[in-house]
Scaffold this motif. Sequence first.
Motif, PDB file in Angstrom:
ATOM      1  N   GLU A  56       0.833  -1.213   0.000  1.00 38.33           N
ATOM      2  CA  GLU A  56       0.000   0.000   0.000  1.00 38.33           C
ATOM      3  C   GLU A  56       0.863   1.255   0.000  1.00 38.33           C
ATOM      4  N   LYS A  59       2.200   1.740  -3.515  1.00 39.14           N
ATOM      5  CA  LYS A  59       1.154   2.188  -4.438  1.00 39.14           C
ATOM      6  C   LYS A  59       0.743   3.615  -4.145  1.00 39.14           C
ATOM      7  N   GLN A  63       0.559   7.390  -6.398  1.00 40.17           N
ATOM      8  CA  GLN A  63      -0.778   7.898  -6.709  1.00 40.17           C
ATOM      9  C   GLN A  63      -0.880   9.377  -6.332  1.00 40.17           C
ATOM     10  N   GLU A  75      -7.983  -1.236  -0.902  1.00 41.43           N
ATOM     11  CA  GLU A  75      -7.038  -2.346  -0.718  1.00 41.43           C
ATOM     12  C   GLU A  75      -7.355  -3.126   0.555  1.00 41.43           C
TER      13      GLU A  75
END
Length: 325
Positions: A56, A59, A63, A75
Amino acid sequence: MTDLLSDYGLFLAKTLTLVAAIALPLLMLLRSREEPPGGERLEIIDLGERYREMGEALKAASQPRKGRQRLRRKERRRARAAERDRPRLFVLDFHGDLKATDVASLREAVTAVLLDAGPEDEVLVRLENAGGVVSEHGLAASQLVRLRERGIPLTIAVDKVAASGGYLMACVADRLLAAPFAVVGSIGAVAGLPNFRRLLERHGVDFELHTAGAYKRTLTLFGENTEQGREKVREQLETIHRLFKDFIAEFRPAVDLQRVATGEYWYGPQALELGLVDRIQTSDDYLLAARERARIYQVKYTKKKKPMERLLASMQGRLQGLIGP
């Protein structure tokens, strides 16, 4: 007067140094005996959650800021849904030394897993062990046999070394993994000790050894060793070697013991060719793949070591590094 004070100061400094050298180990020993027992605890770490958090974070960093919270929530919902009804993978670690001191923690961790695990679950042991005392490593191997006897699939991953007593443990696995440059094998037995008899004789020192029983003491550090004693030690080593080979044959019957039980060690790909391991793979890659099919928990049983135990463990580790597998 100045020379006298200087000599006295030097004498005092030497005396204090000698006293400190003697007193410090004694104080450490006394303190270790006085410390109350405790500090024992069973720790369960959710490795699956740790991997999710790492994923996470990576990611989220790529983002836009506005979408990060939404991505995290998505998630986590997906992860919770995926957790349902999945089997568990319990991860145990074993770091060996000459006396396999980690066996005390291993037996407690294995017991904890056996209290709740079933055949649908799995145990992964991350093993790092270059061998040592036969009885201690035999006990460590027996702890892993407990898992197999309960029908719980056992995977052992060797990232660095599983030699001698380490391979005695590793061969128990249903599935045995090795990293490409992991050291595997050293299936043999060894014994050696110095003899100071001639040195003592040169200094006029007599040594007496009294025993009851023909083989109560076969070889000695300070007395005269006999060919009969040497032969008995060789006989004992052959017995240990035979038991070692029988144990391997029980759990890895396809291995050609005539070829591998020579005391040699091999690296991962060679060990794979010889049938000593089943796959070339690191524990990290195995766990990353397993998180898609199982809930992963690391099981650690920790006990606070006394100062003298920590010192001895450190010395054993350095000695083993010099000796090799």
